[in-house]
Design a protein around this motif. Structure first.
Motif, PDB file in Angstrom:
ATOM      1  N   ILE A 150       0.845  -1.207   0.000  1.00 42.42           N
ATOM      2  CA  ILE A 150       0.000   0.000   0.000  1.00 42.42           C
ATOM      3  C   ILE A 150       0.881   1.258   0.000  1.00 42.42           C
ATOM      4  CG2 ILE A 150      -0.448   0.264   2.507  1.00 42.42           C
ATOM      5  CD1 ILE A 150      -3.186   0.581  -0.142  1.00 42.42           C
ATOM      6  N   TYR A 151       2.040   1.187   0.692  1.00 38.03           N
ATOM      7  CA  TYR A 151       2.973   2.336   0.663  1.00 38.03           C
ATOM      8  C   TYR A 151       3.591   2.511  -0.724  1.00 38.03           C
ATOM      9  CZ  TYR A 151       2.851   3.223   5.721  1.00 38.03           C
ATOM     10  OH  TYR A 151       2.452   3.577   6.996  1.00 38.03           O
ATOM     11  N   GLU A 152       3.788   1.388  -1.411  1.00 42.16           N
ATOM     12  CA  GLU A 152       4.359   1.476  -2.756  1.00 42.16           C
ATOM     13  C   GLU A 152       3.393   2.175  -3.719  1.00 42.16           C
ATOM     14  OE1 GLU A 152       5.729  -1.559  -6.265  1.00 42.16           O
ATOM     15  OE2 GLU A 152       5.998  -2.282  -4.215  1.00 42.16           O
ATOM     16  N   ILE A 153       2.106   1.844  -3.576  1.00 43.09           N
ATOM     17  CA  ILE A 153       1.092   2.454  -4.455  1.00 43.09           C
ATOM     18  C   ILE A 153       0.810   3.901  -4.042  1.00 43.09           C
ATOM     19  CG2 ILE A 153      -1.287   2.268  -5.289  1.00 43.09           C
ATOM     20  CD1 ILE A 153      -1.156  -0.725  -4.567  1.00 43.09           C
ATOM     21  N   CYS A 154       0.826   4.133  -2.709  1.00 45.59           N
ATOM     22  CA  CYS A 154       0.517   5.476  -2.172  1.00 45.59           C
ATOM     23  C   CYS A 154       1.678   5.964  -1.314  1.00 45.59           C
ATOM     24  CB  CYS A 154      -0.729   5.434  -1.290  1.00 45.59           C
ATOM     25  SG  CYS A 154      -2.167   4.823  -2.095  1.00 45.59           S
ATOM     26  N   PRO A 155       2.782   6.383  -1.955  1.00 48.17           N
ATOM     27  CA  PRO A 155       3.917   6.838  -1.140  1.00 48.17           C
ATOM     28  C   PRO A 155       3.548   8.032  -0.247  1.00 48.17           C
ATOM     29  CG  PRO A 155       4.269   7.242  -3.507  1.00 48.17           C
ATOM     30  CD  PRO A 155       3.058   6.409  -3.391  1.00 48.17           C
ATOM     31  N   GLU A 156       2.506   8.784  -0.653  1.00 46.41           N
ATOM     32  CA  GLU A 156       2.071   9.967   0.131  1.00 46.41           C
ATOM     33  C   GLU A 156       1.533   9.574   1.512  1.00 46.41           C
ATOM     34  OE1 GLU A 156       0.788  10.584  -4.250  1.00 46.41           O
ATOM     35  OE2 GLU A 156       0.699   8.971  -2.781  1.00 46.41           O
ATOM     36  N   LEU A 157       1.139   8.295   1.652  1.00 50.98           N
ATOM     37  CA  LEU A 157       0.515   7.840   2.907  1.00 50.98           C
ATOM     38  C   LEU A 157       1.432   8.065   4.111  1.00 50.98           C
ATOM     39  CD1 LEU A 157      -2.002   6.388   4.097  1.00 50.98           C
ATOM     40  CD2 LEU A 157      -0.860   4.210   3.652  1.00 50.98           C
ATOM     41  N   LYS A 158       2.729   7.861   3.907  1.00 52.82           N
ATOM     42  CA  LYS A 158       3.685   7.983   5.023  1.00 52.82           C
ATOM     43  C   LYS A 158       3.693   9.382   5.634  1.00 52.82           C
ATOM     44  CE  LYS A 158       6.836   4.178   4.522  1.00 52.82           C
ATOM     45  NZ  LYS A 158       7.957   3.562   3.896  1.00 52.82           N
ATOM     46  N   GLU A 159       3.400  10.376   4.798  1.00 53.07           N
ATOM     47  CA  GLU A 159       3.423  11.772   5.266  1.00 53.07           C
ATOM     48  C   GLU A 159       2.021  12.293   5.595  1.00 53.07           C
ATOM     49  OE1 GLU A 159       6.459  12.823   5.675  1.00 53.07           O
ATOM     50  OE2 GLU A 159       7.196  11.019   4.640  1.00 53.07           O
ATOM     51  N   SER A 160       0.998  11.439   5.424  1.00 52.43           N
ATOM     52  CA  SER A 160      -0.384  11.916   5.594  1.00 52.43           C
ATOM     53  C   SER A 160      -0.856  11.792   7.031  1.00 52.43           C
ATOM     54  CB  SER A 160      -1.338  11.090   4.728  1.00 52.43           C
ATOM     55  OG  SER A 160      -1.019  11.213   3.386  1.00 52.43           O
ATOM     56  N   GLU A 161      -1.871  12.585   7.323  1.00 47.84           N
ATOM     57  CA  GLU A 161      -2.588  12.430   8.587  1.00 47.84           C
ATOM     58  C   GLU A 161      -3.634  11.347   8.318  1.00 47.84           C
ATOM     59  OE1 GLU A 161      -5.791  15.023  11.154  1.00 47.84           O
ATOM     60  OE2 GLU A 161      -4.810  15.945   9.418  1.00 47.84           O
ATOM     61  N   ALA A 162      -3.891  10.460   9.289  1.00 44.33           N
ATOM     62  CA  ALA A 162      -4.874   9.382   9.089  1.00 44.33           C
ATOM     63  C   ALA A 162      -6.210   9.969   8.647  1.00 44.33           C
ATOM     64  CB  ALA A 162      -5.049   8.583  10.377  1.00 44.33           C
ATOM     65  N   GLY A 163      -6.760   9.394   7.579  1.00 45.33           N
ATOM     66  CA  GLY A 163      -8.061   9.854   7.087  1.00 45.33           C
ATOM     67  C   GLY A 163      -7.985  10.992   6.088  1.00 45.33           C
ATOM     68  N   ASN A 164      -6.758  11.507   5.854  1.00 47.14           N
ATOM     69  CA  ASN A 164      -6.604  12.651   4.938  1.00 47.14           C
ATOM     70  C   ASN A 164      -5.611  12.376   3.827  1.00 47.14           C
ATOM     71  OD1 ASN A 164      -8.417  14.590   5.725  1.00 47.14           O
ATOM     72  ND2 ASN A 164      -7.135  15.297   7.427  1.00 47.14           N
ATOM     73  N   LEU A 165      -5.639  11.166   3.306  1.00 54.38           N
ATOM     74  CA  LEU A 165      -4.708  10.818   2.243  1.00 54.38           C
ATOM     75  C   LEU A 165      -5.047  11.580   0.959  1.00 54.38           C
ATOM     76  CD1 LEU A 165      -2.510   8.968   0.940  1.00 54.38           C
ATOM     77  CD2 LEU A 165      -4.305   7.276   0.553  1.00 54.38           C
TER      78      LEU A 165
END
Length: 548
Positions: free
Chosen positions: A125-140
């Motif tokens: 999931i991190y590979e598909i959405c690298p932005e997730l690591k820097e996101s606030e939960a629920g605000n991807l």
């Protein structure tokens, strides 16, 4: 003819919890988890409220990527209460397949387990959405998946940008019961509530849209065919992400208030141990599951005397295996079911009191309130009983359509509402159907139509053969030639000559496999279906090499 139920999935569970609050609904033997119908209903309500608190509206898509965990089961009924559409993800998917599904389905939320076997779902999931690591939960905010907002991980660990399961339960406490009740009452049985992606054995997988009506009534009719009641305990080792698990399994149980006994990941000895310890009266499986159970070295040590019924489905059910399930496992009322995801899924089923011949030679007759006809694939005219044609079906169980794919929907369902299955079948005078092949599995050798099923059934009776798959491979002279892929029984060796000798004078010369390949496994989908197209691909390479 039994009448159809007119309730949503959420209402169905609520009714059963009010009717039998203390009756066991769910048992996970391996983790000693036992929930009564009242406890299970409460749990589903809490999760439903948690999803609402995340801002998930009716008709929003929620993907779930996990094995048969208790949370998967809870999500099935929680979404049925708050109206989110549960999008089931195959546990064998990898990044490109997952990305395709999440994008094509417009999923707003994904609920996933941390890993499965050697695959890390978190890494994917991190590979598909690298932005997730820097996101606030629920605000991807994802470039590749613009609709995806929430990632919920099953487990205690909190990963960057995600919620964990406990967060969801805590959020559920912030929503009033009245709010959930209002949402539940706003749902319509004809709303889409589940989306499943077809195996994609050809082209890209398509999202099959199923309604409450489709699933609830199919589950209820299946249960009645098995004579399933509140007193039954059904062991469910087939995957939930597939209709076999979540309709023939969980929905059939809840429709009559029976006890669900899921197995998180299929393991033959765990299945038999669970049947013994939990005194299960029913067991589901695809033929390959029953084959591995029956062939366990210590099979005789398990007490399976509680077994009565169940379903074998998912692919052709070999006669010898059926006999083993009835005679050795004692499931004398085991039934065969046939269908496809597009028909939510069961079209025909044998009945518990059908003679063994009908249960091994046919896939039963139409479920109540379901129409079946056999047509000539070219003219679309209904053929006479006993003649082969394409099986078509019509009724409450036919999907709403493929998500965002009107052309494919039109191709599958004609203007009169008949779903064309692509399966070849023969119907007898009593409405019992025999599946004789796939329109596209048919082998045409020198102008002769050959159905792999017939040769498979014949070879199955060989004492050294555990499993067999027959396919067609291209041939310059005949157009196609026959190839048999054989898995021998443990400790047995079988030669190509032996196979040919066994066929000689017993089946037509043109049906004897020209090529025989001995193997120890087949390429499978996670739901236990053999991927014949992959076998065909391997076969073409092998045959090409042999001919050069």
């Amino acid at each position: 003819m039994s009448s159809l139920l007119n309730v949503t999935i959420g209402e169905l569970l609520k009714q059963k919890a009010e009717l039998h609050p203390d009756h066991e609904a769910v048992v996970y033997a391996d983790r000693n988890l036992r929930l009564s119908y009242k406890e299970f209903d409460d749990q589903c309500n809490l999760v439903a409220k948690g999803l609402m608190r995340l801002g998930i509206n009716k008709n929003d898509h929620i993907a779930i990527w996990a094995t048969n965990t208790p949370e998967w089961l809870t999500c099935q009924f929680a979404t049925g209460k708050m109206g989110g559409v549960l999008v089931t993800v195959n546990t064998n998917y990898r990044t490109s397949e997952l990305e395709y599904l999440l994008r094509q389905s417009d999923s707003k939320t994904i609920i996933l387990m941390e890993n499965y076997r050697t695959a890390s779902y978190i890494d994917m999931i991190y590979e598909i959405c690298p932005e997730l690591k820097e996101s606030e939960a629920g605000n991807l905010t994802s470039t590749r998946l613009p609709e995806l907002k929430n990632v919920i991980v099953l487990g205690e660990t909190r990963y960057p940008g995600t919620y964990n399961w406990n967060d969801l339960l805590l959020l559920g406490n912030e929503v009033a019961d009245e709010e959930l009740e209002k949402r539940l009452m706003s749902l319509d049985p004809n709303d889409v509530i589940n989306m499943q992606y077809t195996s994609g054995t050809t082209g890209f997988p398509k999202g099959v849209m199923l309604t409450h009506n489709n699933i609830v009534n199919n589950g209820y009719n299946i249960a009645n065919c098995m004579k399933l009641t509140k007193e039954d305990r059904l062991c469910i080792p087939v995957p939930f992400f597939h209709c076999f698990g979540c309709v023939l399994g969980t929905m059939a149980c809840v429709s009559v208030g029976a006890t669900m006994v899921p197995i998180q990941e299929f393991n033959p000895s765990e299945v038999l141990q669970t049947v013994q310890d939990e005194k299960c009266t029913g067991l589901h499986g695809v033929p390959t599951m029953f084959i591995t159970e029956l062939n366990l070295a210590d099979f005789d040590k398990y007490d399976l005397s509680s077994l009565r019924t169940g379903i074998m489905a998912g692919s052709n059910c070999p006669i010898e295996v059926m006999k083993g399930v009835i005679n050795k496992m004692g499931a004398t009322e085991i039934t065969i079911a046939y269908g496809q995801t597009e028909s939510s899924p069961v079209i025909t089923q044998t009945r518990t009191n059908d003679p063994i011949e009908l249960r091994v030679e046919t896939v039963g007759r139409a479920l109540p309130n379901v129409e079946v006809k056999i047509v000539d694939p070219i003219t679309n005219k209904v053929v006479k009983n006993g003649e082969q044609g394409e099986l078509c079906t019509r009724g409450y169980h036919v999907m709403k359509g493929y998500y965002k794919n009107p052309d494919a929907t039109k191709e599958a369902i004609d203007e009169d509402g008949w779903l064309h299955t692509g399966d070849l079948a023969v119907m007898d005078d009593n409405g019992y159907c025999k599946i004789t092949g796939r329109l596209k599995d048919m082998i045409i050798r020198g102008g002769e139509n050959i159905y792999p099923r017939e040769i498979e059934e014949f070879l199955y009776a060989h004492p050294k053969i555990l499993d067999v798959q027959v396919i067609g491979v291209p041939d310059e002279k005949y157009g196609e030639e026959i190839m048999a892929w054989i898995i021998p029984k443990e400790g047995e060796n079988i030669s190509i000559e032996e196979v040919r000798e066994y066929c000689k004078d017993k089946i037509s010369h043109h049906k004897i496999p020209r090529y025989v390949e001995i193997t120890d496994s087949y390429p499978m989908t996670a739901s236990g279906k053999i991927q014949k197209y992959l076998l065909r691909r391997q076969a073409i390479e092998l045959v090409g090499n042999k001919n050069h």
